[in-house]
Design an enzyme around this catalytic site. Sequence first.
Site, PDB file in Angstrom:
ATOM      1  N   PHE A  50       0.863  -1.181   0.000  1.00  0.00           N
ATOM      2  CA  PHE A  50       0.000   0.000   0.000  1.00  0.00           C
ATOM      3  C   PHE A  50       0.898   1.229   0.000  1.00  0.00           C
ATOM      4  O   PHE A  50       1.587   1.519   0.966  1.00  0.00           O
ATOM      5  CB  PHE A  50      -0.933   0.050   1.207  1.00  0.00           C
ATOM      6  CG  PHE A  50      -1.836   1.255   1.153  1.00  0.00           C
ATOM      7  CD1 PHE A  50      -2.973   1.233   0.371  1.00  0.00           C
ATOM      8  CD2 PHE A  50      -1.523   2.414   1.837  1.00  0.00           C
ATOM      9  CE1 PHE A  50      -3.799   2.349   0.286  1.00  0.00           C
ATOM     10  CE2 PHE A  50      -2.336   3.536   1.754  1.00  0.00           C
ATOM     11  CZ  PHE A  50      -3.478   3.498   0.974  1.00  0.00           C
ATOM     12  N   ASP A  71       9.536   2.878   1.659  1.00  0.00           N
ATOM     13  CA  ASP A  71       8.346   3.673   1.982  1.00  0.00           C
ATOM     14  C   ASP A  71       8.126   3.587   3.495  1.00  0.00           C
ATOM     15  O   ASP A  71       7.610   2.596   4.004  1.00  0.00           O
ATOM     16  CB  ASP A  71       7.137   3.137   1.220  1.00  0.00           C
ATOM     17  CG  ASP A  71       5.866   3.937   1.489  1.00  0.00           C
ATOM     18  OD1 ASP A  71       5.825   4.692   2.481  1.00  0.00           O
ATOM     19  OD2 ASP A  71       4.903   3.795   0.716  1.00  0.00           O
ATOM     20  N   LYS A  80       2.727  11.455   6.770  1.00  0.00           N
ATOM     21  CA  LYS A  80       1.870  11.263   7.941  1.00  0.00           C
ATOM     22  C   LYS A  80       2.390  11.986   9.176  1.00  0.00           C
ATOM     23  O   LYS A  80       2.125  13.161   9.368  1.00  0.00           O
ATOM     24  CB  LYS A  80       1.645   9.775   8.187  1.00  0.00           C
ATOM     25  CG  LYS A  80       0.825   9.124   7.060  1.00  0.00           C
ATOM     26  CD  LYS A  80       0.295   7.783   7.434  1.00  0.00           C
ATOM     27  CE  LYS A  80      -0.417   7.103   6.277  1.00  0.00           C
ATOM     28  NZ  LYS A  80      -1.638   7.802   5.841  1.00  0.00           N
TER      29      LYS A  80
END
Length: 406
Positions: A147, A232, A261
């Site tokens: 993801f 990531d 984030k």
Amino acid sequence: MTAPARPRGSEELIRAEEPVLAHNYHPLPVVVARAEGCWVEDVEGRRYLDLLAGYSALNFGHRHPALVEAAHRQLDRLTLTSRAFHNDRLAGFAERLAALTGTDMVLPMNTGAEAVESAVKVARKWAYDVKGVPDGRATIVVAADNFHGRTTTIVSFSTDETARSGFGPFTPGFRIVPYNDLAALESAVDETTAAVLIEPVQGEAGVIVPDDGYLTGVRELTRRAGCLFVADEIQSGLGRTGHTLAVEHESVRPDVVLLGKALGGGIVPVSAVVGRREVLGVLHPGEHGSTFGGNPLAAAVGTAVVELLETGEYQRRAAELAPVLRDGLRALTGRGVVGFRSRGLWAGVDVDPALGTGREISERLMREGVLVKDTHGSTIRLAPPLTITRGELEGALGTLEKVLTA
């Protein structure tokens, strides 16, 4: 004189969303109105312990005073210039973020998906300009069940049919191999490979932690093959796993790291691509950009986030509380939990399907005052703010036990 608007309750507010908001989310039926630290309060005044933390965007809790102060201070001075001009906050932010992550250069963006898209462009440009891959032939190897976001290019290399179905045609140039499988990865890498792009821990897939040595193997393989290792760390980074970066569990240094984030402290969207100078240095003016990327408000908040992490306090807290989370879940194994994976203050918990779906378990926990979110099937994710206390964490695990064994 106009009468003041009547306060609306949760059910009324939820119904009001239906005709006007695109249905691209299926939230739990709670309407949050206020928050502080690890706790949120709904419009009726009910309090909940937040064990999702905005998918790691709230690593430092809701409204951390140092982050709120930094935002207020900057709001009174300057919020946006675009990158058409310099601003007095960006260079300091970039210098400190590079030092924190042990990298040379920073490309500031806004969202995690933008950071991933930026890395795809950088890797391809590097392959053409430095590695000598013929134009238009660069490939990037990714892992199944990844993801990395939901933009068109990113869903092109997703194996999640919910994210992909109905959104083609898809962007070519990606090869998908099983996660945690070095042999499969090696077979997919060739002279056209620009980069291997993986999550050090797969978050959306259910907090999938690879075998010891996998990340080291990826680093060695990419070095031998002459391609980039892009990690990531948008969910796994910035303290979540007990280190600043999850790759530090194996003392691995990728060529490029993607952050997001938590970098915005739960206040503004901030992301960044950080990496070696000879990689990010392939970009030239006009080839890539973002109006809001590196804006003064984002840089001010991002600098305050880096300052919190420079102390090491939050990394230590995640490492110290990791056994509490792990041992609590281990004690529930066979008592409603059929399996779990954890690293730091992050866990994917597989619940016995006979007890309900992940969504149903999340709703039962919500009714008991604990907020989590499901992922696939009967799996729920736990990612509390790193500010959570041992007592709060143990209380949440007790609530999970109550829900699973009632």
